[in-house]
Design an enzyme around this catalytic site. Structure first.
Site, PDB file in Angstrom:
ATOM      1  N   CYS A 161       0.846  -1.192   0.000  1.00  0.00           N
ATOM      2  CA  CYS A 161       0.000   0.000   0.000  1.00  0.00           C
ATOM      3  C   CYS A 161       0.881   1.242   0.000  1.00  0.00           C
ATOM      4  O   CYS A 161       0.433   2.323  -0.358  1.00  0.00           O
ATOM      5  CB  CYS A 161      -0.978  -0.022   1.159  1.00  0.00           C
ATOM      6  SG  CYS A 161      -0.178  -0.151   2.720  1.00  0.00           S
TER       7      CYS A 161
HETATM    8  C1  UN1 Z   1       1.177  -2.387   3.490  1.00  0.00           C
HETATM    9  O1  UN1 Z   1       1.521  -2.463   2.315  1.00  0.00           O
HETATM   10  O2  UN1 Z   1      -0.037  -2.601   3.818  1.00  0.00           O
HETATM   11  O3  UN1 Z   1       6.053   0.667   5.021  1.00  0.00           O
HETATM   12  C2  UN1 Z   1       2.086  -2.116   4.620  1.00  0.00           C
HETATM   13  C3  UN1 Z   1       6.068  -0.415   4.419  1.00  0.00           C
HETATM   14  C4  UN1 Z   1       5.852  -1.679   5.211  1.00  0.00           C
HETATM   15  C5  UN1 Z   1       4.396  -1.884   5.475  1.00  0.00           C
HETATM   16  C6  UN1 Z   1       3.512  -1.830   4.258  1.00  0.00           C
HETATM   17  N1  UN1 Z   1       6.586  -1.586   6.457  1.00  0.00           N
HETATM   18  O4  UN1 Z   1       6.232  -0.480   3.215  1.00  0.00           O
END
Ligand code: UN1
Length: 519
Positions: free
Chosen positions: A288
């Site tokens: 995300c």
């Molecule tokens: C996600 O993709 O839901 O900051 C979380 C980051 C990771 C977490 C991603 N520590 O990219």
């Protein structure tokens, strides 16, 4: 060799499969079945919620420091099983092994943070406006939490909810992504066994999205869910928010992103290129926090574009058990969706970063591919230069190995472009100018801002979450998530032996308002 995976309610496996049976398949070698999954349905979800409701009062009675010890033991057990769990994550969703190990590390970090919180969970002692009266605040558990998570971080992101929820004295129904059921069941076993959790404190429901929504609707109507935590798409997040609102609940929503990276003229271009490679294409662009669009100053756009093109062309892609930048898509569903995003490419776009676009195959090869592309769901990386503000590629999330490139003239324009898609999860700026960094921080709508770092890679003890289409302002991780899983209760205690009325029976001091210092 695949295993059979079931839901677990009140400590008992649920062998029936009213929601059907699903094969969880290795996306790097789709002929390999990782697990056979017995799916539950809406009734399974509602039953799990009832079990969680029944177990909650006695779990809340376990002193918080003892719950903290449970978290400490879980952290140790996860650490002792780190390689096994990481291998399973790699096999089930195709995340390169080094990244999968990092993901497991994130669970341990979360446990390390919260094990001490069991001895804090501080409330306050607050002075009263009246004598012989004392005020206090306490954190109470919310009750039963329904946690619904995505499969791109099948164990780390769930731990951001599960660990603090349990620590705070809540019981939980956890519904992981169905295509990541084996990883979820492994984490579930580590949590319940490592924590010595009594039956019903943590329940696992394996089900598809529609059955889950129906089950959640039922469980809310029965009064068996007090808090929803959801990580997934903005569209489903909106539906969950609507449903929760009908029960006067505010869910914790962690949704999509269209995370921008602004590259200013003073930037260290090589550093910015390596960050764009990592955050655009790591996890095959399926975080995300993955990079959406690079917004590069027009004076350095040609240089940046050429260097990014070269870096992406040279990046090893392929078998996730090898040392690659990224492996396959998480699952067929994500491959299909990515194919759809590729139809948004238009004639005004310049495609860079690989020898082709779309599925990698013998007929559409990628030079330097590691392994056999026909075995799995592998896609060419694509850098799309010439992205315009009204392109779907600019405004919408494209969960996959695709990064857009556009240019800007002054920082205000860069900030406007960075905010334009209406998401607000993560963001990044590359600059050597402190004023640029602080202006960007102030102007950007994102919940997370990186300076000379990529959009990905948030640490597990800072607030994680977004605004706009990325979430409803709720935050996970660190001390901030405590406000999701506890409710403040205030107490006042009058020991004066009389009825002292607030705002009425108060002592007034008399100021001499006419007093002036001598001239
Ligand atoms: C996600 O993709 O839901 O900051 C979380 C980051 C990771 C977490 C991603 N520590 O990219």
């Amino acid at each position: 060799m695949s295993t059979s995976i079931t839901s677990v309610i009140a400590g008992l496996e649920v062998p029936e499969a009213p929601g059907g049976r699903l094969r969880s398949v290795n996306p790097a070698r789709t002929a390999e079945v990782v697990a056979e999954v017995a799916l539950g349905d809406a009734g399974t979800f509602a039953a799990a919620a009832r079990a969680a409701r029944a177990a909650q009062p006695s779990w809340a009675d376990v002193p918080a420091p003892i719950r903290g010890r449970a978290i400490a033991h879980i952290g140790r057990l996860v650490e002792a099983n780190a390689e096994r769990l990481a291998r399973l994550v790699t096999a089930e969703i195709g995340k390169p092994y080094a990244e999968a190990l990092g993901e497991v590390r994130e669970i341990v970090d979360t446990c390390d943070f919260f094990l001490g919180e069991g001895r804090r969970l501080y409330g306050q002692t607050v002075p009263s406006e009246m004598p012989d009266k004392q005020l206090f605040t306490f954190r109470n558990p919310v009750g039963v939490a329904a946690v619904i998570t995505a499969g791109n971080f099948p164990v780390a992101v769930p731990s951001w909810y599960l660990v603090p929820a349990l620590l705070c004295g809540n019981t939980v129904i956890w519904k992981p992504a169905d295509y990541a059921s084996a990883s979820a069941r492994a984490l579930f076993d580590l949590l319940t066994r490592g924590g010595g959790l009594p039956a019903g404190v943590l329940n696992l429901v394996l089900a598809d999205g529609e059955q889950t929504f129906a089950g959640l609707t039922r469980a809310l109507a029965e009064g068996c869910v007090d808090k929803i935590g959801f990580t997934g798409s903005s569209a489903v997040g909106a539906r969950i928010g609507e449903l929760a609102g009908r029960h006067l609940q505010s869910p914790c929503l962690e949704l999509g992103g269209k995370n921008p990276m602004v590259v200013t003229p003073s930037a260290d271009v090589d550093l910015a290129v390596s960050a764009a490679l990592f955050s655009g294409f790591g996890t095959a662009g399926q975080r995300c926090t993955s990079l959406g669009t690079v917004i590069v100053h027009e004076d350095i756009a040609d240089e940046f574009t050429a260097r990014l093109d070269k870096a992406v062309r040279n990046a090893p892609v392929g078998d996730p058990s090898a040392d690659v930048v990224y492996g396959p898509m998480l699952n067929q569903r994500f491959a299909d969706r990515f194919e759809e995003y590729l139809t948004w490419l238009g004639p005004h776009h310049r495609l860079l970063g690989s020898d082709g676009t779309g599925r990698i195959s013998a007929r559409n090869p990628r030079s330097g591919f590691v392994g056999d592309p026909a075995a799995g769901l592998y896609y060419h990386p694509v850098v799309v230069a010439g992205v315009r503000e009204d392109d779907a590629l600019f405004t919408r999330e494209t969960f996959g190995p695709l990064v857009g490139l556009t240019t800007y003239r002054d920082l205000d324009e860069a900030i406007r472009l960075a905010n334009a898609p209406g998401y607000g999860l993560s963001s990044s700026i590359y600059t050597r100018d402190a004023a640029d960094a602080f202006r960007f921080r102030r102007g950007i709508s994102a919940g997370m801002v990186s300076v000379n770092n990529s959009t990905s890679g948030a640490e597990a003890h800072l607030p994680f979450g977004g605004n706009g289409k990325s979430g409803n302002g709720s935050r996970q991780s660190g001390i901030w998530v405590l406000d999701q899983f506890t409710r403040w209760q205030s107490m006042n205690w009058d020991y004066s032996g009389t009825l002292q009325k607030a705002q009425m029976d108060i002592t007034e001091l008399t100021p001499d308002e006419s007093f002036r210092l001598p001239d």
